[in-house]
Every structure is written in C-alpha cells, then in structure tokens.
Write a protein that holds these residues in place. Structure first.
Motif, mmCIF file in Angstrom:
data_model
loop_
_atom_site.group_PDB
_atom_site.id
_atom_site.type_symbol
_atom_site.label_atom_id
_atom_site.label_comp_id
_atom_site.label_asym_id
_atom_site.label_seq_id
_atom_site.Cartn_x
_atom_site.Cartn_y
_atom_site.Cartn_z
ATOM 1 N N ASP A 154 0.528 -0.934 -0.086
ATOM 2 C CA ASP A 154 0.522 0.030 -0.073
ATOM 3 C C ASP A 154 0.741 1.019 0.075
ATOM 4 O O ASP A 154 0.051 2.218 -0.811
ATOM 5 N N ASP A 209 2.928 1.257 -3.124
ATOM 6 C CA ASP A 209 1.426 2.128 -4.683
ATOM 7 C C ASP A 209 1.389 3.477 -3.678
ATOM 8 O O ASP A 209 1.160 4.817 -5.659
ATOM 9 N N LYS A 210 1.556 4.040 -3.327
ATOM 10 C CA LYS A 210 1.074 6.207 -3.027
ATOM 11 C C LYS A 210 2.984 6.056 -3.541
ATOM 12 O O LYS A 210 2.057 7.429 -4.086
ATOM 13 N N ARG A 220 4.727 5.192 -5.664
ATOM 14 C CA ARG A 220 5.321 5.100 -7.145
ATOM 15 C C ARG A 220 4.355 6.537 -7.921
ATOM 16 O O ARG A 220 5.166 7.242 -8.806
ATOM 17 N N CYS A 261 4.370 -4.848 -5.675
ATOM 18 C CA CYS A 261 4.750 -3.892 -6.554
ATOM 19 C C CYS A 261 5.361 -3.420 -8.018
ATOM 20 O O CYS A 261 5.160 -1.756 -8.389
#
Length: 320
Positions: free
Chosen positions: A149, A152-153, A155, A185
């Motif tokens: 999580d 992902d943020k 990125r 990821c």
C-alpha cells in the motif's frame, strides 16, 4: 492430563498475535483447561505478571493489531537462575505448560523451559517471515499488505517528479518482505541480504532505466541493515537522471488490523498448540508447510536451512 496453561507474546509484536491468544484461550477453555495470560513476555513471567484469561477477556481482540498481552525483551532469560524464578512463578499458580508466540529467540526460551519441566509450544509470531521451518509466520502477510500500500502511493508521486524512490523495509536478516513486495509492486530493483548490494551496478541499472528505457520513475526496495538509504538516495541523485528519495517505512509495518490470512493462520496454529499440549508434548513449534499445519522439534527448527528463495528471485528477474 494438564489443567492449567499459560500464553505469552515475546519479541517484536506482529499482527495476528491477538488472534492466536484468542484461539489458545477459547480452545483451551473448551477443552477443560484454565488459561493464564503472561504479560510482557518472559519478563512478566519472571515478575509474576500473570492473570487468568476467560472467553470474555479475549473477546473483540481478533481484529486488533499488536498484542494485548504486551511484549518485552529479556536477554537475562538465558541465565538459568532467572529461568528458575520464572518457573517458581508458574508453579505458584499451578501452570504446567506455556504457549510462546514470537520469533527464534522466543523459541530458545521455550526450549529451555521445556528442558526444565515446563512443556512449551512455540508459535511463529513475526512480520519478518524469518522462521525457517514455516512457509509463513503470523503477521507477515499483513506487513506485506502495508508495504505494498505504501509503495503504491509512493509510485504516484515518483512518477510525477521523475524520482527514484528507495524504500527500506523490515525483515531483519530475511529478504522476504522486500522480495514479495518488489514483485507485488512492480519494483525495478530489489536488494536483500540474499541478493547482495552492489551500489555501482544499481546506479548503472538506474541510468539505463532513465536514458535508454525512458522510465518516468523507478522503485528500489531494500531490506533493512544493508546500507544507509538516505545517503544512497543522494548518490542516486548525483549519478543518475532520477531524483533520489528515501523512505524508511519502519515500525508502521508492524501495526494495523491483521489481514484475514493472518487471522486464520493464527487461529489454526493456536488450535494445534492446544492439541500438542493436551497430548503431553512440549519443546515443539507449530508451522505451516505446503498448506498443512504441522509441528517440529524446536531444536530441529532452529537449525533448519532457509527455504530457497530462488523461484521467487527468478520470477522477479523474468518480470524485469
């Protein structure tokens, strides 16, 4: 037939420990046992911080992260005189056996107590997934979700600013969190103790990603204790076309409500621990291997070689 058992959590906390405590308490009580919570690990055992648990007292803890029993490290537990004090506290309350939830250091304490007449069963409670006898430890999957999580943020902002995000994850000497999250990821580079750290090679690969492959961003995931990621980020900025930024996720990886997998795993392992103790068995630890809940002697578990990371390492390389 035993009548009273204790349960403790030791070492670093991990999501799912409470689910294990709940399962041990409820299954134990339903089997006719009295169950006692030992607070603050082996330290609480030595100091006598021990209280009865009921089905009601473990209600509403299944979804909670951390450990309601608390945890503390006690290096002095290696001293036999310290362990004798702990055993006296247990005997004073009629506690005949203990379930220990923690890592390999906690297992060593459980083994010593077993040798001294208190049957102990170990459950693998650690986000690092570094207990080699089990495919998964309690808390690993939840920590993995937390890492994924977060990356992902990261990125999103890395892509916006032509950055290379260097993300340090936990794992102690085990690279599972880094490798698994790297695959999940889509990270460009993963660095673990198993892969080794070749700074120049990584800088060369990042320059290739920037200049030849025209990547807008790059993600590097690295296990803790390998290098200073903040200094490395500066060298990325100086030696590649990316702006290097380091993020240390730290203890945020340990927190949060356990995912369904960890709740199930903890409950199944708690059940196995009670079954073993009811059979008069001690000095073993519970594991999941090939989707089966099994048990190994702690002596064997502590010297088992690490399960091979080659298949996942090969997968990561082929995805690149």
């Amino acid at each position: 037939m035993i009548k009273r058992i204790g349960v403790l959590t030791s070492g670093g906390d991990s999501p799912g420990m409470n689910a294990a405590v709940r399962a041990i308490t409820r299954i134990g009580i339903n089997a006719g046992l009295e169950v006692f919570g030992i607070y603050n690990g082996y330290k609480g055992m030595v100091e006598g911080y021990i209280e009865p648990l009921t089905t009601e007292s473990v209600s509403e803890i299944l979804t909670r992260g951390g450990t309601v029993l608390g945890s503390a490290r006690l290096p002095e537990f290696k001293d036999i005189e310290v362990r004798k004090k702990a055993i006296k506290q247990l005997q004073r309350r009629g506690i005949e056996a203990v379930v220990v939830i923690g890592g390999d250091g906690s297992y060593r304490g459980a083994l010593e107590l077993t040798h001294m007449g208190i049957n102990c069963i170990g459950l693998p409670g650690t986000i690092d997934n570094d207990i080699t006898c089990t495919d998964y430890t309690i808390g690993f999957m939840t920590a993995l979700e937390t890492v994924v999580d977060a990356v992902d943020k990261l990125r999103d902002t890395s892509n916006s600013h032509h950055r290379c995000s260097i993300v340090e994850v936990m794992g102690n000497r085990c690279g599972d969190l880094a490798l698994w999250s790297g695959i999940a990821c889509g990270a460009e580079i993963v660095v673990t103790s198993e892969s080794g750290f070749d700074e120049q090679d990584i800088l060369d690969r990042l320059r290739d990603l920037d200049q030849i492959k025209k990547k807008k961003h790059a993600i590097v995931i690295i296990s803790e204790k390998i290098t200073d990621v903040h200094q490395f980020a500066k060298r990325v900025t100086l030696n590649t076309g990316f702006s290097g930024r380091a993020t240390v996720l730290g203890h945020i990886q340990r927190g949060g409500s356990p995912c369904p997998f960890d709740r199930m795993l903890a409950s199944q392992m708690g059940e196995k621990a009670i079954d073993l103790l009811m059979q008069g068995i001690g000095g073993q630890c519970v594991a999941i291997r090939d989707n089966q809940i099994v048990a190994y002697p702690i002596e064997r578990a502590l010297v088992m070689p690490s399960s091979s990371k080659k298949p996942l390492t090969n997968l990561f390389e082929r995805l690149g």
